[in-house]
Design a protein around this motif. Structure first.
Motif, short mmCIF file in Angstrom:
data_model
loop_
_atom_site.label_atom_id
_atom_site.label_comp_id
_atom_site.label_asym_id
_atom_site.label_seq_id
_atom_site.Cartn_x
_atom_site.Cartn_y
_atom_site.Cartn_z
N THR A 199 -2.46 41.67 -34.20
CA THR A 199 -1.87 40.37 -34.52
C THR A 199 -0.38 40.42 -34.25
OG1 THR A 199 -1.57 40.96 -36.84
CG2 THR A 199 -3.61 39.83 -36.26
N GLU A 200 0.16 39.30 -33.80
CA GLU A 200 1.59 39.16 -33.55
C GLU A 200 2.04 37.81 -34.08
OE1 GLU A 200 3.74 41.28 -32.19
OE2 GLU A 200 2.34 42.83 -31.53
N ARG A 201 3.23 37.79 -34.70
CA ARG A 201 3.85 36.51 -35.05
C ARG A 201 4.74 36.11 -33.89
NH1 ARG A 201 6.48 35.96 -40.86
NH2 ARG A 201 7.94 37.43 -39.91
N ILE A 202 4.51 34.92 -33.38
CA ILE A 202 5.26 34.47 -32.21
C ILE A 202 5.90 33.13 -32.48
CG2 ILE A 202 3.75 35.73 -30.63
CD1 ILE A 202 3.03 32.45 -30.04
N GLY A 203 6.90 32.82 -31.68
CA GLY A 203 7.55 31.52 -31.74
C GLY A 203 7.68 30.95 -30.35
N PHE A 204 7.52 29.64 -30.23
CA PHE A 204 7.66 28.99 -28.93
C PHE A 204 9.14 28.76 -28.68
CE2 PHE A 204 3.25 28.42 -29.77
CZ PHE A 204 2.64 28.45 -28.53
N ARG A 205 9.69 29.64 -27.87
CA ARG A 205 11.14 29.67 -27.64
C ARG A 205 11.41 30.15 -26.22
NH1 ARG A 205 12.70 33.50 -26.17
NH2 ARG A 205 12.88 35.08 -27.79
N GLN A 206 12.23 29.42 -25.48
CA GLN A 206 12.52 29.74 -24.09
C GLN A 206 14.04 29.77 -23.89
OE1 GLN A 206 10.28 27.45 -21.22
NE2 GLN A 206 11.86 27.64 -19.66
N ILE A 207 14.53 30.79 -23.21
CA ILE A 207 15.96 30.99 -23.01
C ILE A 207 16.31 30.80 -21.54
CG2 ILE A 207 17.87 32.64 -23.21
CD1 ILE A 207 16.22 34.01 -25.42
N SER A 208 17.47 30.17 -21.32
CA SER A 208 17.96 29.97 -19.96
C SER A 208 19.46 30.16 -19.92
CB SER A 208 17.61 28.56 -19.47
OG SER A 208 18.31 28.24 -18.28
N THR A 209 19.96 30.72 -18.80
CA THR A 209 21.41 30.82 -18.57
C THR A 209 21.81 30.13 -17.27
OG1 THR A 209 21.14 32.97 -17.47
CG2 THR A 209 21.56 32.99 -19.85
#
Length: 960
Positions: free
Chosen positions: A300-310
């Motif tokens: 099991t993993e706790r995940i978050g919907f998060r996307q990074i851009s530069t």
């Protein structure tokens, strides 16, 4: 609750129970022996043998650092001549009998700095890296039918130990959790990597999962032909924090005998909740390995919907530009060293969020896994760091490539699924070397979704693999210049040093200069907490004024006395400054003009949240006349992030404006959870015809002799001394209010000033207030309306230090005394800490109040935390001591009131409660060895120009 939700919840509970059955904690009481020399270590060389016994071993808690427990004196930074003690650990335990058919891993969360491990007398291996987690395969050496014996030798010095030595304590020991994990022996889920990617509208998202499944079934066919083996299924289940199932899919994987296989799979998720520091929405991802319809293994993993851009030089999260309000943190606490617990982590993150901090740079190593998991849960952006910064010249030696790549790999793979980790940091304040680039490239290969930076490296020619520029301790104009044109985001991983309790200057100026540009992403203060370590052994040398605040068991090195909270997380003045500078909601102006009788005004309110609407913030406001509240209420307004909205306030009560009074609005901004974001004040400036205050028509009387010049009007009398050129006394109705008035250009330097002045200048410094004086000129001018006394006085300290003060005293018919002065210095040091006049008042005037910034201290470049208002208390109390920015100051008591109108500063000390310094100049707050920006007062003595100042004195008797 519907049937599907019930089933999801039951499966989640079953998975947690299975996980609990498959893991055993080895934390607890172990046996321990400390050896100081190599000869002593030789006597224990067989300590791992099954029949070994030795009376030198004593009980010790694991996790712990042995220096914190008093086994030896803690060492700051590295060891002299690279020689240090070693620790030997023994522990016995049992495991369930059915583990004889399991694959078992022995996990260490952290051992500093080297662990050599034996199980039941058999060697498991050695791990040299003090801050990364590691594991050994214990399957073939574990006993399921009797007691197991674990032996660990912990070295502090190895060939590469300086990779893990920084400006901090070097604390040996098994200081993080030790656990056993069981799993199927023939086929198991070995690794899971989860990544989230949004569509172009940041509405729907793909959850991309890479699952590595290991297979150890024997190849049963002759030759090199693989066995056909058995296929299996992988089931992916995503549920929200309440346990409600969001998505589920199952796929069949063909057999792969005696080899591992990585499977890529994508779940399309419709409108998932976003993870940000402001909205830390987490999901539970469960992967089941099914064989013949039964669950064989689960991860099991706790995940978050998060996307990074530069892209475009702007740091974005989920498509929105963000600003990182940061602080550096060491994973340590005085009571436990680095064996920190959830309670310590929760305390830190809670206090940080209360101070509007949303970003932590993990200096200079990865912390306990639980801390990052709590950042996921509570909402905190994290810059995770590869521990290379202590290596120095070792990074030019190719033979240390194993140390570099090991730390890079172990740091990334442990925390790759944590949404709070927003970039990877390589080392600290290092030159760029081939080995640094090897780390950069390996990290980006392991995780292409996050940017990479090298702290301190800011050059615009850096390789393209370095996504972010990270200058350290620049001046505000330098941040402004770089951020104005950079094509890469800028995160200043250290930008203002909170040295001691009196430094920390320029935080607001640097923050604004950097973040006003799109490329200026944010920065981190050095640092969160004073680096204190407490042991049960009193310090050999101790003084009551030591920085450990009266605790002879607490160690703080001066190099580590740099927190915005103290070692035990008590708040300081620097914490308050941080909270004010980092506030996401505040008035966009500091004063506003109005016409008395006007019904209302509009105050622009800035919303600097990245994702939160202003309508979630409660605004408490009140209108004040000096210290009297005229009206109050609370409001809320709608306002998008990164925008300004208008707050309409009624001011109909401001019709009768009183001369000499100050009017202002005080705001308190409250989060949705009821906690305070910040408090600010906006001055209300009436636009009226000039108000002329009535004055007494009293007649001025001047009398002179060799000893004094007396100027009197009505009940007020000022006495000047022609021999000193100074005001000697002031009284009203025969009651003396002022007993002395003299120039002041010196006081004992605090540690921050000492650091900025430099050792040589400190050596030359003397008490410039211990002088002799001679009057160079003396002149009295009388007119019908006032008396003016002009005098010039030479002050001599010694042959290398002297100054001249020119005074102009103007006494009006109303009894007010206006004082203006010029001080021209000729001293041996290049700067002064203060400049102004010392006013000594009667002891009966034991109450001190001021209108200005308060209640905490204010300096020219450190004024975000105090706000406009009427403040004060008993003279000499903690409420009144320190340096205050003033409009006017009052001393009151049984005999009357002494008011000094002064736009400047007042300094007051508890050791001399009758004296206050009315200052026209204060040395701007430096940092550690760095003076303030040239745009703020330096009080330089080499300009050839005099320091100038002015103030007025008004005396008032108590009404009988």
């Amino acid at each position: 609750m519907n049937l599907r939700r019930i089933l999801s919840f039951v499966l989640l509970i079953a998975a947690l129970r299975l996980s609990a059955q498959e893991q055993i904690s080895l934390n607890g009481t172990w046996d321990f022996a400390l050896v100081k020399t190599g000869e002593e270590a030789l006597r224990l060389k067989n300590f791992h043998a099954p029949g070994f016994t030795n009376n030198d071993f004593k009980p010790i808690p694991v996790p712990s650092n042995w220096a914190v427990l008093g086994y030896e004196e803690p060492v700051y930074r590295g060891f002299k001549e690279d020689t240090a003690s070693e620790g030997f650990y023994l522990h016995t335990f049992t495991v369930p009998k059915d583990w004889n058919e399991k694959r078992v891993l022995l996990h260490f969360g952290g051992v500093w700095s080297s662990a050599e491990v034996w199980l039941n007398g058999q060697y498991l291996g050695r791990h040299d890296s003090g801050y990364t987690s590691f594991s050994f395969n214990a399957t073939d050496k574990l006993k399921t039918d009797s007691i197991n014996r674990l032996a660990v030798r912990v070295r502090q010095v190895t060939r590469e130990y300086k990779f893990d030595v920084f400006d901090d304590w070097t604390l040996g020991g098994i200081y993080r959790d030790v656990t056993l994990e069981a799993m199927p022996a023939k086929r198991w889920i070995d690794n899971v990597v989860a990544q989230t990617t949004f569509d172009n509208y940041f509405k729907d998202a793909d959850l991309k999962v890479r699952v590595m499944v290991s297979d150890k079934h024997k190849n049963t066919l002759p030759g090199n032909y693989p066995s056909p083996g058995e296929p299996y299924n992988l089931r992916f289940t995503l549920s929200d924090k309440e346990g409600q199932e969001v998505a589920r899919q199952q796929i069949t994987i063909p057999a792969h005998t005696s080899t591992d296989r990585e499977t890529d799979f994508t779940l399309r998720i419709l409108s998932p909740l976003h993870w940000t520091a402001e909205t830390p929405n987490l999901y539970n991802l469960r992967i089941d390995l099914l064989e013949k319809g039964q669950v064989a293994h689960t991860r099991t993993e706790r995940i978050g919907f998060r996307q990074i851009s530069t892209i475009g030089g702007v740091f974005r999260i989920n498509g929105q530009a963000v600003k990182l309000r940061g602080v550096n943190r060491h994973d340590e606490h005085p009571d436990v060293g680095r064996a920190t617990t959830r309670a310590h982590w929760l305390q830190d993150i809670t206090l940080m969020k209360a101070a509007n901090i949303n970003y932590i740079r993990l200096s200079h190593y990865t912390p306990a896994k639980g801390f990052i998991e709590l950042c996921d849960e509570m909402g905190m952006y994290v810059g995770n760091e590869i521990s290379l910064g202590g290596a120095g010249n070792l990074m030019y030696d190719p033979s240390f490539s194993n140390a570099v790549l090991q730390r890079s790999y172990e740091t990334v793979v442990r925390d790759i699924n944590s949404p709070s980790v927003i970039y990877w940091s390589i080392g600290n304040e290092d030159p760029l070397t081939t080995l640094h680039m090897a780390s950069v490239k390996s990290v980006k290969a392991l995780d292409p979704t996050r940017p990479v930076l090298l702290p301190w490296r800011h050059e615009e020619w850096l390789p393209k693999e370095v996504d972010i520029l990270a200058p350290h301790y620049w001046k505000d104009r330098e941040y402004d210049q770089l951020a104005s044109h950079s094509d890469r985001p800028i995160i200043s991983t250290e930008y203002t040093h909170a040295y001691g309790v009196d430094g920390f200057g320029g935080l607001e100026a640097r923050w604004k200069a950097l973040t006003k540009h799109p490329a200026g992403t944010g920065a981190a203060i050095w640092m969160w907490a004073d680096q204190g370590i407490k042991t049960p052994v009193a310090k050999a040398e101790y003084s009551e004024d030591d920085i450990s605040q009266g605790d002879k068991y607490l160690r703080i090195d001066y190099a580590g006395w740099d927190g915005i909270v103290d070692s035990y997380r008590n708040l300081t003045r620097d914490y308050l400054e941080t909270k004010a500078v980092y506030a996401q909601v505040y008035p966009a102006i500091d004063k506003i003009y109005f016409v008395p009788g006007q019904d209302s005004i509009r105050i622009p309110i800035q919303n600097d949240f990245d994702f939160t609407n202003l309508n979630t913030v409660k605004i408490n406001w009140s209108i004040w006349e000096d210290g009297q509240e005229l009206s109050s209420d609370n409001s809320s307004i709608n306002g998008q992030p990164h925008a300004t909205s208008a707050l309409k306030l009624p001011i109909s009560k401001l019709k009768n404006i009183q001369p000499g009074k100050t009017y202002f609005i005080r705001f308190i901004f409250i989060r949705a959870d009821g906690s305070e974001i910040t408090r600010e004040a906006v001055e209300l400036c009436p636009q009226t015809e000039q108000i002329v205050q009535a004055v007494s028509n009293g007649k001025l009387i001047v009398s002179k002799d060799k000893e004094s010049v007396i100027v009197a009007t009505n009940d007020i009398r000022y006495i000047f001394n022609p021999r000193t050129g100074q005001l000697a006394s002031a009284d009203i109705q025969g009651k003396q209010m002022i007993t002395d008035l003299r120039p002041v250009i010196w006081r004992t330097l605090d540690r921050s000033e000492t650091s900025a002045f430099g050792k040589e200048n400190v050596r030359k410094a003397v008490d410039l207030n211990k002088y002799t004086q001679s009057v160079k000129s003396w002149k009295i001018e009388e007119s019908e309306g006032n008396v003016v006394i002009k005098t010039e006085v030479n002050y001599t300290v010694d042959t290398n230090n002297r100054f001249t003060t020119t005074y102009r005293y103007t006494i009006g018919a109303d009894g007010r005394l206006d004082v203006s002065y010029q001080i021209l210095t000729n001293v041996a040091i290049p700067w002064l800490p203060i400049i102004g006049m010392a006013v000594q008042s009667a002891s009966e005037l034991n109450q001190l109040h001021w209108l200005g910034l308060g209640p905490c201290d204010a300096y020219p470049n450190k004024q975000a935390a105090p706000i406009l208002g009427l403040w004060g208390g008993k003279a000499g109390s903690t409420e009144t001591t320190g340096i205050k920015a003033t409009r006017w100051v009052e001393r009151t008591g049984a005999i009357g009131c002494l008011r000094i109108a002064s736009i400047g500063y007042m300094e007051h000390n508890a050791s001399r409660p009758e004296t206050m310094y009315i200052l026209s100049g204060v040395f701007a707050r430096p940092e550690k060895g760095r003076k303030a920006e040239e745009s703020v007062p330096q009080l330089s003595t080499d300009t050839g120009k005099p320091f100038v100042g002015e103030f007025s004195i008004t005396l008032k008797a108590n009404q009988k």
